[in-house]
Write a protein that holds these residues in place. Sequence first.
Motif, PDB file in Angstrom:
ATOM      1  N   ASP A 188     -39.996  28.199 -13.828  1.00 45.51           N
ATOM      2  CA  ASP A 188     -39.203  27.410 -12.887  1.00 45.51           C
ATOM      3  C   ASP A 188     -37.710  27.657 -13.077  1.00 45.51           C
ATOM      4  O   ASP A 188     -37.214  27.740 -14.217  1.00 45.51           O
ATOM      5  CB  ASP A 188     -39.486  25.919 -13.074  1.00 45.51           C
ATOM      6  CG  ASP A 188     -40.896  25.532 -12.669  1.00 45.51           C
ATOM      7  OD1 ASP A 188     -41.623  26.403 -12.155  1.00 45.51           O
ATOM      8  OD2 ASP A 188     -41.272  24.359 -12.870  1.00 45.51           O
ATOM      9  N   LEU A 189     -37.005  27.770 -11.945  1.00 39.93           N
ATOM     10  CA  LEU A 189     -35.557  27.992 -11.941  1.00 39.93           C
ATOM     11  C   LEU A 189     -34.847  26.810 -11.291  1.00 39.93           C
ATOM     12  O   LEU A 189     -35.434  26.053 -10.530  1.00 39.93           O
ATOM     13  CB  LEU A 189     -35.216  29.246 -11.137  1.00 39.93           C
ATOM     14  CG  LEU A 189     -35.512  30.629 -11.720  1.00 39.93           C
ATOM     15  CD1 LEU A 189     -35.106  31.694 -10.719  1.00 39.93           C
ATOM     16  CD2 LEU A 189     -34.786  30.836 -13.046  1.00 39.93           C
ATOM     17  N   HIS A 190     -33.536  26.712 -11.544  1.00 39.20           N
ATOM     18  CA  HIS A 190     -32.715  25.760 -10.815  1.00 39.20           C
ATOM     19  C   HIS A 190     -32.728  26.150  -9.338  1.00 39.20           C
ATOM     20  O   HIS A 190     -32.674  27.327  -8.984  1.00 39.20           O
ATOM     21  CB  HIS A 190     -31.279  25.788 -11.350  1.00 39.20           C
ATOM     22  CG  HIS A 190     -30.432  24.656 -10.866  1.00 39.20           C
ATOM     23  ND1 HIS A 190     -29.862  24.637  -9.609  1.00 39.20           N
ATOM     24  CD2 HIS A 190     -30.072  23.494 -11.486  1.00 39.20           C
ATOM     25  CE1 HIS A 190     -29.175  23.515  -9.456  1.00 39.20           C
ATOM     26  NE2 HIS A 190     -29.288  22.797 -10.594  1.00 39.20           N
ATOM     27  N   SER A 191     -32.841  25.148  -8.470  1.00 45.59           N
ATOM     28  CA  SER A 191     -33.024  25.439  -7.048  1.00 45.59           C
ATOM     29  C   SER A 191     -31.815  26.103  -6.396  1.00 45.59           C
ATOM     30  O   SER A 191     -31.926  26.641  -5.295  1.00 45.59           O
ATOM     31  CB  SER A 191     -33.366  24.157  -6.292  1.00 45.59           C
ATOM     32  OG  SER A 191     -32.278  23.252  -6.333  1.00 45.59           O
ATOM     33  N   GLY A 194     -44.371  22.610  -8.316  1.00 45.12           N
ATOM     34  CA  GLY A 194     -43.154  22.048  -8.865  1.00 45.12           C
ATOM     35  C   GLY A 194     -43.251  20.590  -9.243  1.00 45.12           C
ATOM     36  O   GLY A 194     -44.292  20.095  -9.681  1.00 45.12           O
ATOM     37  N   TYR A 195     -42.150  19.871  -9.021  1.00 48.87           N
ATOM     38  CA  TYR A 195     -42.025  18.491  -9.473  1.00 48.87           C
ATOM     39  C   TYR A 195     -42.530  17.521  -8.413  1.00 48.87           C
ATOM     40  O   TYR A 195     -42.158  17.631  -7.243  1.00 48.87           O
ATOM     41  CB  TYR A 195     -40.563  18.191  -9.796  1.00 48.87           C
ATOM     42  CG  TYR A 195     -40.315  16.774 -10.252  1.00 48.87           C
ATOM     43  CD1 TYR A 195     -40.740  16.361 -11.511  1.00 48.87           C
ATOM     44  CD2 TYR A 195     -39.668  15.865  -9.431  1.00 48.87           C
ATOM     45  CE1 TYR A 195     -40.518  15.056 -11.939  1.00 48.87           C
ATOM     46  CE2 TYR A 195     -39.449  14.558  -9.850  1.00 48.87           C
ATOM     47  CZ  TYR A 195     -39.871  14.155 -11.107  1.00 48.87           C
ATOM     48  OH  TYR A 195     -39.662  12.873 -11.523  1.00 48.87           O
ATOM     49  N   LYS A 205     -36.031  16.617  -8.406  1.00 45.65           N
ATOM     50  CA  LYS A 205     -35.764  17.511  -9.525  1.00 45.65           C
ATOM     51  C   LYS A 205     -35.509  18.877  -8.918  1.00 45.65           C
ATOM     52  O   LYS A 205     -36.439  19.532  -8.436  1.00 45.65           O
ATOM     53  CB  LYS A 205     -36.946  17.561 -10.493  1.00 45.65           C
ATOM     54  CG  LYS A 205     -36.680  18.393 -11.751  1.00 45.65           C
ATOM     55  CD  LYS A 205     -37.903  18.387 -12.658  1.00 45.65           C
ATOM     56  CE  LYS A 205     -37.638  19.201 -13.919  1.00 45.65           C
ATOM     57  NZ  LYS A 205     -38.836  19.275 -14.775  1.00 45.65           N
ATOM     58  N   THR A 206     -34.306  19.309  -8.910  1.00 47.52           N
ATOM     59  CA  THR A 206     -33.909  20.507  -8.154  1.00 47.52           C
ATOM     60  C   THR A 206     -34.344  21.772  -8.873  1.00 47.52           C
ATOM     61  O   THR A 206     -33.592  22.382  -9.633  1.00 47.52           O
ATOM     62  CB  THR A 206     -32.388  20.506  -7.937  1.00 47.52           C
ATOM     63  OG1 THR A 206     -31.720  20.268  -9.194  1.00 47.52           O
ATOM     64  CG2 THR A 206     -32.004  19.413  -6.945  1.00 47.52           C
ATOM     65  N   ILE A 207     -35.601  22.152  -8.614  1.00 47.02           N
ATOM     66  CA  ILE A 207     -36.136  23.376  -9.196  1.00 47.02           C
ATOM     67  C   ILE A 207     -36.711  24.265  -8.109  1.00 47.02           C
ATOM     68  O   ILE A 207     -37.030  23.815  -7.006  1.00 47.02           O
ATOM     69  CB  ILE A 207     -37.232  23.096 -10.243  1.00 47.02           C
ATOM     70  CG1 ILE A 207     -38.415  22.345  -9.593  1.00 47.02           C
ATOM     71  CG2 ILE A 207     -36.677  22.351 -11.440  1.00 47.02           C
ATOM     72  CD1 ILE A 207     -39.652  22.301 -10.468  1.00 47.02           C
ATOM     73  N   PRO A 252     -39.979  26.256  -7.945  1.00 42.64           N
ATOM     74  CA  PRO A 252     -41.208  26.399  -8.732  1.00 42.64           C
ATOM     75  C   PRO A 252     -41.650  27.865  -8.849  1.00 42.64           C
ATOM     76  O   PRO A 252     -41.550  28.637  -7.901  1.00 42.64           O
ATOM     77  CB  PRO A 252     -42.239  25.586  -7.947  1.00 42.64           C
ATOM     78  CG  PRO A 252     -41.435  24.671  -7.087  1.00 42.64           C
ATOM     79  CD  PRO A 252     -40.185  25.423  -6.755  1.00 42.64           C
TER      80      PRO A 252
END
Length: 503
Positions: A251-254, A350-351, A357-359, A361
């Motif tokens: 998972d990365l920051h969105s 993802g979340y 939660k700004t990811i 996925p």
Amino acid sequence: MTTTTDRRTILKGAALGAALAIPGAVLADADPALRRAVAAGHDAAIRRLRDWIALPTIAAEKRNIEEGCKYMMQLATDAGFEHVERVPTDGVPGVFATMDNGAKKTLALYFMYDVKQFDPAEWSSPPLEGKIVDRPGLGKVMIGRGATNQKGPEAVVLAALHAYKAAGRKPPVNLVLVAEGEEEIGSPHFPQIVRRPDILAALKPCVGAIIPSGWQNPVDGGVVVNLGAKGIVELELVASGEKWGRGPAKDLHSSNKAIVDSPAWHLVEALATLVSADGNTPVIDGWFDRVRPLTAREKALIADSAAKRDPAEAMRGMGIKHFVGDLSWPQVLEREAAMPTVNIEGLVAGYTGPGGKTILPSRAVAKLDLRLVPGQTKDDCVTKLKAHLARRGFGDIEVNVSGGYDPTETSESSTLIRAELASYARAGVKTSVYPRLSGSWPGFVFTSPPVSLPAGQFGFGHGNGAHAPDEYMLIDSSNPKVLGFDDATLGFIDFFAEVAAVG
């Protein structure tokens, strides 16, 4: 037990109309000793069902696997089966049991001892307590996971067998029981049980196989007799950055979405290719190539069934206000019988917790079930699904099949179906005959070679909420048109007699 001649005399007698005004009235007079035994055994039968509900076997969670199998074996032994055996498989074990009553005919019984998962927070009553509560318009019901799917209806059969023992009677048919603990994950290993040589040999002489049910309409008490059931494939589609070769490996920051591909959107795009724009008709390549159209007889049965069933009641039961396409009631029932389906059971990426939660996925999963109609097979449909995805650039998406089986079909003229209809008629329960159940059960193992038997559902009573919170089974009925637990037990006693009597 009343003889075949006596029973047919009753059916033809002048008092039949009055007796049939109250469903189950004739069953009450079938054998006074059995009637008394059923009544005397009521508390024990309810306690047996409650104790069974308290022990959930959940194959998907590997929960109570051996405990559930051992308990199923004990239930069979207590009910009078002489030979009771644990049957190992490559997955969850099954149970094989036989009861030789010296009868001319033999009936197969299919039981499942597993149940679906549950979240206690969603229930009004604890799902493993089997609490009995008042339900307006119905009477007293037992709430619990497995109450209607399938432990409740199976407990009715067990109560019938206990009544025979208590009354000093033998059932008029021999019985072969096969039970599994994986139905709720698509019965992946049930064929291993049924096709074991000695079990196959025990099944071959049977007139048919029955899965117990309790599906009386809660308003008018009517029952739909199904001549088959749809097949099913249960699977999940998994899109991941690792398999795709695009998108993140974790998972990365969105904020990186501007420059990084999304496995979640990749999966959504793939899912959109499987069905029509409204989501209601499969468009997988070749999906309908082998589908057998409804016959003229099946269409006639559907028209008759539509005339006997209330669409408004059907919608109320499902909690809906519209059918697909706002079709007419006969068209709805034709579509229900004839249309294969592609359904999303769950969709996760993802979340999913509180807030955001700004990811971006790295992985997305869709859980699907595919319902199949005659002409289709599980293996062919899985092959077509994989090929369809690959042709459209989604070959990287994993297709993980957890279970499934082919559709079933049983002749309207079979001994099994004629015995069902005779037993319902004797109890004064109105029936309609329908080509196939829109749901699924592994009856294909019985109806296909090498077993090749008629197979279907049978039972009285009522339950609802399978796979859902507050699943229930009717115990004491306040509606004279719907049979409670004890009368449903007498209904199975009568069905055994009808199977023995039907030529």
